[in-house]
Design an enzyme around this catalytic site. Structure first.
Site, PDB file in Angstrom:
ATOM      1  N   LEU A   1      -0.834 -30.504 -20.495  1.00 32.08           N
ATOM      2  CA  LEU A   1      -0.459 -29.377 -21.348  1.00 32.08           C
ATOM      3  C   LEU A   1       0.739 -29.828 -22.179  1.00 32.08           C
ATOM      4  O   LEU A   1       1.540 -30.649 -21.736  1.00 32.08           O
ATOM      5  CB  LEU A   1      -0.061 -28.151 -20.514  1.00 32.08           C
ATOM      6  N   ASP A   2       0.873 -29.262 -23.387  1.00 34.41           N
ATOM      7  CA  ASP A   2       2.050 -29.561 -24.205  1.00 34.41           C
ATOM      8  C   ASP A   2       3.315 -29.179 -23.450  1.00 34.41           C
ATOM      9  O   ASP A   2       3.304 -28.263 -22.624  1.00 34.41           O
ATOM     10  CB  ASP A   2       2.011 -28.761 -25.524  1.00 34.41           C
ATOM     11  N   ARG A   3       4.403 -29.842 -23.777  1.00 31.81           N
ATOM     12  CA  ARG A   3       5.694 -29.579 -23.125  1.00 31.81           C
ATOM     13  C   ARG A   3       6.039 -28.088 -23.129  1.00 31.81           C
ATOM     14  O   ARG A   3       6.491 -27.540 -22.117  1.00 31.81           O
ATOM     15  CB  ARG A   3       6.809 -30.353 -23.861  1.00 31.81           C
TER      16      ARG A   3
ATOM     17  N   ARG B   1      -2.397 -24.324 -31.352  1.00 30.22           N
ATOM     18  CA  ARG B   1      -1.237 -24.088 -32.218  1.00 30.22           C
ATOM     19  C   ARG B   1      -1.619 -24.226 -33.692  1.00 30.22           C
ATOM     20  O   ARG B   1      -1.247 -23.397 -34.534  1.00 30.22           O
ATOM     21  CB  ARG B   1      -0.115 -25.052 -31.830  1.00 30.22           C
TER      22      ARG B   1
END
Length: 217
Positions: free
Chosen positions: A63-65, A164
């Site tokens: 997962l993205d930060r 996003r």
């Protein structure tokens, strides 16, 4: 552009959602890298924290930060192969919750826009019909708020920053997104994107399993 200069990850204790001989599911906090970045200051990540408690843990996906929510790790090489293939073949089911800027209409739809890294501005991604890789996201409005929309997102592919950029392409950036939101939409304590549900098949029994972690926003 770098997003690593001020990396101060949260120190939340590990939240385990499921644990058996083959797999481990945890709830990743926002602001913590999934895997180590380049450099000693980016060494702290969910993988290293998981491996402190489960040294045999192996990475399957990321997962993205700035995204929180359900992540699954393999505890055997067999499980890693099995789970990785499920992600590769898109047989997993992922459901995210997001808060986006503005009033998203209609109440449901699909974004089908190919994505590729925006090389001069990496890690940003961008839509490119010539060289982008296929990316598809279904969305459904959950409720409208004051100048924002709460939306359920179901990605059919797993491209970097897919949700996003797809929300941005509709004109509704995810609130708190440090890369794609602008002005007041960026001014939130965290990015309002959470992996709420992940469905996989168990590597041993092939039984369908569902892991959930409620969105904290």
């Amino acid at each position: 552009m770098t997003v690593s200069s001020d990396y101060t990850p949260p120190q939340d204790p590990l939240e385990i959602l499921h644990h058996d001989a083959q797999i481990l599911a945890v709830n990743k906090p926002a602001g913590l890298l999934s895997v180590p970045g380049r450099g000693e200051h980016l060494a702290d990540c969910l993988l290293s924290r998981v491996q402190l408690a489960f040294p045999e843990a192996l990475l399957v996906h990321r997962l993205d930060r700035d995204t929180s929510g359900v992540m699954v790790f393999a505890l055997t090489p067999h499980a890693q192969r099995h789970l990785s293939m499920q992600f590769e073949k898109r047989s997993t089911r992922k459901v995210y919750v997001a808060r986006v800027t503005g009033r998203l209409e209609p109440k449901a739809g699909t974004v089908d826009l190919p994505l590729i890294v925006d090389w001069p501005n990496r890690p940003r991604q961008m839509v490119c019909h010539d060289t982008g890789k296929p990316a598809v996201t279904d969305w459904r409005v959950m409720k409208y708020g004051d100048g924002e929309t709460r939306v359920r997102l179901t990605p059919k592919t797993g491209r970097s920053h897919q949700l996003r950029v797809h929300m941005l392409s509709l004109g509704h950036a995810i609130l708190g997104d440090p890369l794609y939101a602008e002005g007041a939409a960026r001014d939130f304590p965290r990015m309002m994107l959470h992996s709420e549900e992940l469905r996989i098949k168990h590597p041993d029994s092939e039984q369908s399993m569902k892991f959930r972690a409620k969105a904290p926003f």
